[in-house]
Design a protein around this motif. Structure first.
Motif, short mmCIF file in Angstrom:
data_model
loop_
_atom_site.label_atom_id
_atom_site.label_comp_id
_atom_site.label_asym_id
_atom_site.label_seq_id
_atom_site.Cartn_x
_atom_site.Cartn_y
_atom_site.Cartn_z
N GLY A 36 16.56 -34.79 -7.84
CA GLY A 36 16.94 -35.54 -9.04
C GLY A 36 16.24 -36.88 -9.14
O GLY A 36 15.54 -37.15 -10.12
N ALA A 37 16.39 -37.72 -8.15
CA ALA A 37 15.78 -39.06 -8.18
C ALA A 37 14.26 -38.95 -8.15
O ALA A 37 13.57 -39.65 -8.89
CB ALA A 37 16.28 -39.91 -7.02
N PHE A 38 13.73 -38.07 -7.31
CA PHE A 38 12.28 -37.93 -7.23
C PHE A 38 11.71 -37.38 -8.54
O PHE A 38 10.69 -37.85 -9.04
CB PHE A 38 11.85 -37.05 -6.06
CG PHE A 38 10.37 -36.89 -5.97
CD1 PHE A 38 9.57 -37.92 -5.51
CD2 PHE A 38 9.77 -35.71 -6.41
CE1 PHE A 38 8.20 -37.78 -5.48
CE2 PHE A 38 8.39 -35.57 -6.38
CZ PHE A 38 7.60 -36.61 -5.90
N SER A 39 12.37 -36.37 -9.09
CA SER A 39 11.90 -35.80 -10.36
C SER A 39 11.96 -36.84 -11.47
O SER A 39 11.03 -36.95 -12.28
CB SER A 39 12.75 -34.59 -10.75
OG SER A 39 12.55 -33.54 -9.85
N GLY A 40 13.05 -37.58 -11.49
CA GLY A 40 13.17 -38.64 -12.50
C GLY A 40 12.12 -39.71 -12.33
O GLY A 40 11.51 -40.18 -13.30
N PHE A 41 11.86 -40.09 -11.07
CA PHE A 41 10.87 -41.12 -10.80
C PHE A 41 9.47 -40.65 -11.19
O PHE A 41 8.68 -41.40 -11.75
CB PHE A 41 10.89 -41.52 -9.31
CG PHE A 41 9.91 -42.60 -8.97
CD1 PHE A 41 10.22 -43.92 -9.21
CD2 PHE A 41 8.68 -42.29 -8.43
CE1 PHE A 41 9.32 -44.93 -8.91
CE2 PHE A 41 7.77 -43.27 -8.12
CZ PHE A 41 8.08 -44.60 -8.36
N SER A 42 9.18 -39.40 -10.92
CA SER A 42 7.82 -38.91 -11.18
C SER A 42 7.57 -38.59 -12.65
O SER A 42 6.42 -38.60 -13.09
CB SER A 42 7.52 -37.68 -10.31
OG SER A 42 8.38 -36.62 -10.65
N HIS A 43 8.63 -38.33 -13.42
CA HIS A 43 8.42 -37.91 -14.81
C HIS A 43 7.64 -38.91 -15.66
O HIS A 43 6.71 -38.51 -16.37
CB HIS A 43 9.75 -37.55 -15.49
CG HIS A 43 9.53 -36.91 -16.82
ND1 HIS A 43 9.53 -37.64 -17.99
CD2 HIS A 43 9.26 -35.63 -17.18
CE1 HIS A 43 9.28 -36.82 -19.00
NE2 HIS A 43 9.12 -35.61 -18.53
N PRO A 44 7.95 -40.21 -15.63
CA PRO A 44 7.16 -41.13 -16.46
C PRO A 44 5.67 -41.16 -16.08
O PRO A 44 4.83 -41.47 -16.92
CB PRO A 44 7.80 -42.50 -16.20
CG PRO A 44 9.20 -42.17 -15.82
CD PRO A 44 9.09 -40.88 -15.03
N PHE A 45 5.36 -40.82 -14.84
CA PHE A 45 3.97 -40.81 -14.41
C PHE A 45 3.27 -39.50 -14.75
O PHE A 45 2.07 -39.36 -14.51
CB PHE A 45 3.88 -41.05 -12.89
CG PHE A 45 4.38 -42.40 -12.48
CD1 PHE A 45 3.63 -43.54 -12.70
CD2 PHE A 45 5.61 -42.54 -11.86
CE1 PHE A 45 4.09 -44.80 -12.33
CE2 PHE A 45 6.09 -43.78 -11.48
CZ PHE A 45 5.32 -44.91 -11.71
N SER A 46 4.02 -38.53 -15.30
CA SER A 46 3.44 -37.21 -15.56
C SER A 46 2.72 -37.11 -16.90
O SER A 46 2.07 -36.11 -17.17
CB SER A 46 4.54 -36.13 -15.49
OG SER A 46 5.44 -36.30 -16.58
N GLY A 47 2.84 -38.14 -17.71
CA GLY A 47 2.18 -38.09 -19.02
C GLY A 47 1.58 -39.43 -19.38
O GLY A 47 2.23 -40.48 -19.21
N LEU A 48 0.36 -39.40 -19.85
CA LEU A 48 -0.32 -40.64 -20.23
C LEU A 48 0.44 -41.37 -21.33
O LEU A 48 0.44 -42.60 -21.38
CB LEU A 48 -1.75 -40.32 -20.67
CG LEU A 48 -2.67 -41.51 -20.91
CD1 LEU A 48 -2.81 -42.36 -19.66
CD2 LEU A 48 -4.03 -41.04 -21.39
N ASP A 49 1.11 -40.61 -22.21
CA ASP A 49 1.87 -41.24 -23.29
C ASP A 49 2.94 -42.18 -22.75
O ASP A 49 3.09 -43.32 -23.21
CB ASP A 49 2.49 -40.19 -24.22
CG ASP A 49 3.29 -39.12 -23.49
OD1 ASP A 49 3.26 -39.07 -22.24
OD2 ASP A 49 3.93 -38.30 -24.18
N HIS A 50 3.67 -41.75 -21.73
CA HIS A 50 4.71 -42.59 -21.15
C HIS A 50 4.11 -43.79 -20.42
O HIS A 50 4.58 -44.91 -20.57
CB HIS A 50 5.58 -41.78 -20.18
CG HIS A 50 6.33 -40.66 -20.83
ND1 HIS A 50 7.16 -40.84 -21.92
CD2 HIS A 50 6.37 -39.34 -20.54
CE1 HIS A 50 7.68 -39.67 -22.27
NE2 HIS A 50 7.22 -38.75 -21.45
N ILE A 51 3.07 -43.55 -19.66
CA ILE A 51 2.44 -44.64 -18.91
C ILE A 51 1.93 -45.72 -19.87
O ILE A 51 2.21 -46.91 -19.68
CB ILE A 51 1.28 -44.11 -18.03
CG1 ILE A 51 1.83 -43.20 -16.93
CG2 ILE A 51 0.48 -45.27 -17.42
CD1 ILE A 51 0.77 -42.43 -16.17
#
Length: 191
Positions: free
Chosen positions: A29-44
């Protein structure tokens, strides 16, 4: 701004996701949540732009504007987790990237609370997208804490990059970077 305080707060946000009763079952949960914003250039791009813009606004905006984004993003995440519909999320995300890029490129100056409201609207779309992608069997609380922590880090990157601008050359580079973010948002809209 005290970056140690931000780093400590980010670390504390990760703790709930690490304190799971059933390791392995919900630990992602925490790792998936942490990694999600880094998974798309739009979020970054959007999250770094928020920090950058907040820095150019100066004063209390450097804390209030990113904090508003994180708070409303968490609300959007919870909405997504619970299946509360938000229309045109992907289009909204692309528009927010373009808009935030333009705010940086043109160094738009608005009162702090107006800036907080603007980024709050943007955050709702980004948070909703995060929330709808909660992995099965993951801790929702850990997931939300994880993407909040990642967002704080991305905002801090934006704040730090804006702090590196010196003189007229730094201002031009910052505006050019904002224009590139805006063009990226336009490309996302075009599909």
């Amino acid at each position: 701004m005290n970056y140690r305080t931000i780093a400590a707060a980010a670390a504390l946000l990760a703790l709930p996701g690490l304190a799971e009763a059933h390791p392995g079952l919900h630990a992602d949960g925490a790792f998936s949540g942490f990694s999600h914003p880094f998974s798309g250039l739009d979020h970054i791009l959007a999250m770094v732009a928020v920090g950058f813009w907040a820095s150019t606004l100066g004063g209390s905006a450097r804390i209030i504007v990113p904090s508003a984004f994180v708070a409303v993003m968490a609300l959007g995440g919870v909405m997504g987790i619970y299946g509360i519909e938000l229309p045109m999320v992907e289009t909204g995300i692309a528009l927010t990237v373009a808009m935030l890029g333009l705010l940086v490129a043109f160094e738009v100056r608005v009162p702090t609370m107006a800036a907080a409201a603007i980024v709050g609207i943007c955050a709702l779309f980004h948070g909703h997208a995060h929330g709808t992608e909660l992995p099965g069997m993951s801790s929702a609380a850990g997931y939300v804490a994880g993407f909040m922590m990642a967002t704080v880090i991305l905002h801090a990157v934006g704040l730090g990059l804006a702090a590196l601008r010196f003189g007229r050359t730094g201002q031009i580079v910052g505006r050019f970077a904002g224009a590139l973010v805006a063009l990226s948002g336009a490309a996302l809209l075009a599909g």
